[in-house]
Motif scaffolding. Structure first.
Motif, PDB file in Angstrom:
ATOM      1  N   ILE A 268      -8.488   0.086   2.871  1.00 23.43           N
ATOM      2  CA  ILE A 268      -8.914  -1.162   2.238  1.00 23.43           C
ATOM      3  C   ILE A 268      -8.061  -1.352   1.000  1.00 23.43           C
ATOM      4  O   ILE A 268      -7.912  -0.432   0.183  1.00 23.43           O
ATOM      5  CB  ILE A 268     -10.409  -1.140   1.871  1.00 23.43           C
ATOM      6  N   ILE A 269      -7.485  -2.553   0.868  1.00 22.39           N
ATOM      7  CA  ILE A 269      -6.578  -2.843  -0.233  1.00 22.39           C
ATOM      8  C   ILE A 269      -7.117  -4.007  -1.050  1.00 22.39           C
ATOM      9  O   ILE A 269      -7.649  -4.976  -0.499  1.00 22.39           O
ATOM     10  CB  ILE A 269      -5.155  -3.152   0.299  1.00 22.39           C
ATOM     11  N   ASP A 270      -7.017  -3.878  -2.364  1.00 19.50           N
ATOM     12  CA  ASP A 270      -7.367  -4.974  -3.265  1.00 19.50           C
ATOM     13  C   ASP A 270      -6.168  -5.922  -3.329  1.00 19.50           C
ATOM     14  O   ASP A 270      -5.069  -5.515  -3.714  1.00 19.50           O
ATOM     15  CB  ASP A 270      -7.690  -4.418  -4.652  1.00 19.50           C
ATOM     16  N   GLY A 274      -2.944  -4.875  -5.256  1.00 19.54           N
ATOM     17  CA  GLY A 274      -2.279  -4.094  -4.218  1.00 19.54           C
ATOM     18  C   GLY A 274      -2.714  -2.648  -4.146  1.00 19.54           C
ATOM     19  O   GLY A 274      -2.055  -1.832  -3.480  1.00 19.54           O
ATOM     20  N   LEU A 275      -3.821  -2.306  -4.784  1.00 19.64           N
ATOM     21  CA  LEU A 275      -4.280  -0.914  -4.816  1.00 19.64           C
ATOM     22  C   LEU A 275      -5.095  -0.590  -3.567  1.00 19.64           C
ATOM     23  O   LEU A 275      -6.093  -1.252  -3.272  1.00 19.64           O
ATOM     24  CB  LEU A 275      -5.126  -0.672  -6.068  1.00 19.64           C
ATOM     25  N   ILE A 276      -4.673   0.436  -2.837  1.00 18.70           N
ATOM     26  CA  ILE A 276      -5.454   0.943  -1.704  1.00 18.70           C
ATOM     27  C   ILE A 276      -6.512   1.885  -2.271  1.00 18.70           C
ATOM     28  O   ILE A 276      -6.189   2.891  -2.897  1.00 18.70           O
ATOM     29  CB  ILE A 276      -4.555   1.672  -0.693  1.00 18.70           C
ATOM     30  N   ARG A 340      -7.789 -10.060   6.091  1.00 14.87           N
ATOM     31  CA  ARG A 340      -8.631 -10.372   4.933  1.00 14.87           C
ATOM     32  C   ARG A 340     -10.096 -10.254   5.333  1.00 14.87           C
ATOM     33  O   ARG A 340     -10.526 -10.819   6.346  1.00 14.87           O
ATOM     34  CB  ARG A 340      -8.312 -11.780   4.434  1.00 14.87           C
ATOM     35  N   ILE A 341     -10.884  -9.513   4.541  1.00 13.68           N
ATOM     36  CA  ILE A 341     -12.278  -9.261   4.923  1.00 13.68           C
ATOM     37  C   ILE A 341     -13.284  -9.853   3.941  1.00 13.68           C
ATOM     38  O   ILE A 341     -14.479  -9.893   4.241  1.00 13.68           O
ATOM     39  CB  ILE A 341     -12.549  -7.751   5.088  1.00 13.68           C
ATOM     40  N   ASP A 352      -4.544  -1.769   9.033  1.00 18.76           N
ATOM     41  CA  ASP A 352      -4.446  -0.843  10.167  1.00 18.76           C
ATOM     42  C   ASP A 352      -2.990  -0.392  10.233  1.00 18.76           C
ATOM     43  O   ASP A 352      -2.096  -1.181  10.551  1.00 18.76           O
ATOM     44  CB  ASP A 352      -4.873  -1.555  11.452  1.00 18.76           C
ATOM     45  N   VAL A 353      -2.755   0.872   9.899  1.00 19.37           N
ATOM     46  CA  VAL A 353      -1.393   1.389   9.744  1.00 19.37           C
ATOM     47  C   VAL A 353      -1.043   2.296  10.915  1.00 19.37           C
ATOM     48  O   VAL A 353      -1.861   3.119  11.356  1.00 19.37           O
ATOM     49  CB  VAL A 353      -1.257   2.170   8.418  1.00 19.37           C
ATOM     50  N   THR A 354       0.184   2.153  11.401  1.00 19.19           N
ATOM     51  CA  THR A 354       0.702   3.040  12.437  1.00 19.19           C
ATOM     52  C   THR A 354       2.207   3.171  12.249  1.00 19.19           C
ATOM     53  O   THR A 354       2.829   2.389  11.514  1.00 19.19           O
ATOM     54  CB  THR A 354       0.380   2.495  13.843  1.00 19.19           C
ATOM     55  N   PHE A 355       2.794   4.170  12.876  1.00 17.99           N
ATOM     56  CA  PHE A 355       4.244   4.302  12.821  1.00 17.99           C
ATOM     57  C   PHE A 355       4.881   3.188  13.644  1.00 17.99           C
ATOM     58  O   PHE A 355       4.418   2.872  14.745  1.00 17.99           O
ATOM     59  CB  PHE A 355       4.687   5.663  13.366  1.00 17.99           C
ATOM     60  N   SER A 356       5.932   2.596  13.103  1.00 15.42           N
ATOM     61  CA  SER A 356       6.626   1.527  13.814  1.00 15.42           C
ATOM     62  C   SER A 356       7.672   2.129  14.736  1.00 15.42           C
ATOM     63  O   SER A 356       8.350   3.096  14.388  1.00 15.42           O
ATOM     64  CB  SER A 356       7.296   0.576  12.818  1.00 15.42           C
TER      65      SER A 356
END
Length: 357
Positions: A268-270, A274-276, A340-341, A352-356
Motif C-alpha cells: 500500500i502506497i501513500d 510515495g511512501l510504501i 487507487r483504493i 501488485d509487484v512482480t518481476f518484469s
C-alpha cells in the motif's frame, strides 16, 4: 406572649480590641501535589516543551504550566526552565520550592533519551525532599529520517516492549515497523509527517502490538516534524495499565493473511508522498519489507507520472521500472499494477509487484 428579657452583652472597649490582626493563613486555593509522573516532550529543542502524559491522562501538547504537579501558579513558572535545563545538561535535575505551610516541594526532572542520545523528553515529578522519588516510567523514542523513511529506535523502546534486537531491527523501514502492530490509529495522519512539501507538524495516535510470547501493549505515540531538519521524532508511552488495548484491526489481519499469487508482492502506497507503508509478500520479495529501494534515474519520471495519474482519479495504471537496494547491486526490472483504493483527502493505492519479463 412576649419573650423574656435577655441580658444585652457588653461591647468591648476600644482598649480591649486587638490593635492588629494576624496574617490570613488559608490563602488562595491550592492544587494538591500529584504523586504521578508528568511527561514533557522536548522533541524540537527550538519549541516550547509541552505535556504529553499527565498521570494516567493523555495530553495533546498541553501547556506545561497547567500540569498537575504544579501546586500553584508561582510553582508552575519553574517547570519550563527546569525541563530545559534537564534537556540541555542531559542529566537529572532538581529544584526545591517553598510552600505556604513552611515545608518544601522538590521537583525532579529525569531525561528521556532518543536513539541519538539527544533528550527527546523529560519525566517530571514533585514531592517532599525526604521521600524517595518514584522511579520514572519507561518511555521509548523513535527517530525517522524523512528522506529514507528509516527509523532508529531507542534502547528504552525495546525495554518498553520487552523485546530483543532480533525481534525488531534498527534502523527499520516504515512497513517493517508497522508490521509489528495490529492497529495503528490514525495512520493517514502519521503519513502526512513524511510529506516533502507542507508536511504535518505534529501527530498523536495510538498503536497496539503483541510480540510472540509477550503481553499485549497499547501505546500512546506523540510525534513531531523537526523544523529545519529532515527528521521526525516521537515518544512512545505504554498506557496499557489504564487504557486496555483495543482489539486488533480486522482489516490489517485480513490483508496480512491474504493469499498471494506466487511471484507477486502486495503493498500500500501513500500517493501524496510515495511512501510504501504496508508490504505483504513471501520470498523472493519478503525481505524487501525492511529495505529501501533505489529507483533508476531514468525511471523516476515514469513513477512520478503514474502517481500524478492516480491522484487525478485514474483508477489503475501499470508501470515498469528498475530498482536496486545498494550501489553494488544490479538493477532489477519490476512491474507494478497500481490501483487507487481510497478517494479521500489522503488517497492510497494498492500495488501488485512482480518481476518484469
Amino acid at each position: 406572649m412576649t419573650a423574656p428579657d435577655r441580658p444585652i452583652p457588653e461591647r468591648p472597649s476600644p482598649a480591649a480590641m486587638p490593635r492588629r490582626t494576624g496574617r490570613c493563613t488559608h490563602g488562595g486555593p491550592q492544587r494538591r501535589t500529584s504523586n504521578r509522573w508528568v511527561v514533557a516532550e522536548t522533541l524540537d529543542h527550538k519549541s516550547i516543551p509541552s505535556v504529553i502524559l499527565d498521570g494516567r491522562y493523555r495530553r495533546h501538547f498541553a501547556n506545561l504550566g497547567r500540569a498537575s504537579i504544579a501546586t500553584s501558579a508561582a510553582h508552575a513558572r519553574h517547570l519550563t526552565p527546569l525541563v530545559r535545563r534537564c534537556a540541555d545538561n542531559r542529566r537529572t535535575e532538581h529544584e526545591l520550592l517553598p510552600l505556604p505551610s513552611g515545608s518544601v516541594l522538590r521537583l525532579t526532572a529525569d531525561p528521556i533519551f532518543g536513539p541519538s542520545q539527544n533528550v527527546f523528553g523529560v519525566n517530571l515529578s514533585a514531592g517532599p525532599p525526604t521521600d524517595t522519588p518514584t522511579p520514572p516510567p519507561t518511555i521509548g523514542a523513535i527517530e525517522w529520517d524523512v528522506l529514507t523513511a528509516r527509523a532508529t529506535i531507542s534502547p528504552d523502546f525495546r525495554t518498553l516492549l520487552d523485546i530483543s534486537e532480533a525481534q525488531l531491527d534498527s534502523p527499520t523501514t516504515v512497513p517493517n515497523l508497522i508490521s509489528h502492530f495490529d492497529r495503528w490509529d490514525d495512520r493517514t495522519g502519521f503519513l502526512a509527517l513524511f510529506d516533502l512539501t507542507n508536511p504535518a507538524g505534529t501527530w498523536i495516535g495510538t498503536a497496539t502490538t503483541q510480540f510472540t510470547g509477550k503481553q499485549r501493549h497499547n501505546l500512546h505515540i506523540v510525534a513531531k516534524r523537526i523544523h529545519g531538519h529532515r527528521l521526525i521524532r516521537a515518544l512512545v508511552c505504554d498506557i496499557s495499565p489504564t487504557d486496555p488495548p483495543p482489539p486488533p484491526d480486522p482489516i490489517y489481519a485480513a490483508l496480512r493473511r491474504a493469499p498471494i499469487t506466487p511471484g507477486h508482492a502486495l503493498g500500500i502506497i501513500d500517493l501524496h508522498n510515495g511512501l510504501i507503508h504496508e508490504w505483504i509478500a513471501d520470498e523472493p520479495f519478503a525481505h524487501w519489507r525492511n529495505s529501501t529501494p533505489q529507483l533508476h534515474p531514468d525511471d523516476i519520471p515514469v513513477v512520478a507520472t503514474a502517481r500524478t495519474r492516480l491522484l487525478s482519479k485514474t483508477s489503475t495504471t501499470t508501470i515498469t521500472a528498475r530498482i536496486r537496494f545498494d550501489r553494488a547491486s544490479r538493477w532489477i526490472l519490476v512491474q507494478a499494477v497500481c490501483t487507487r483504493i481510497t478517494d479521500d483527502d489522503r488517497p492510497q493505492a494498492l500495488i501488485d509487484v512482480t518481476f518484469s519479463r
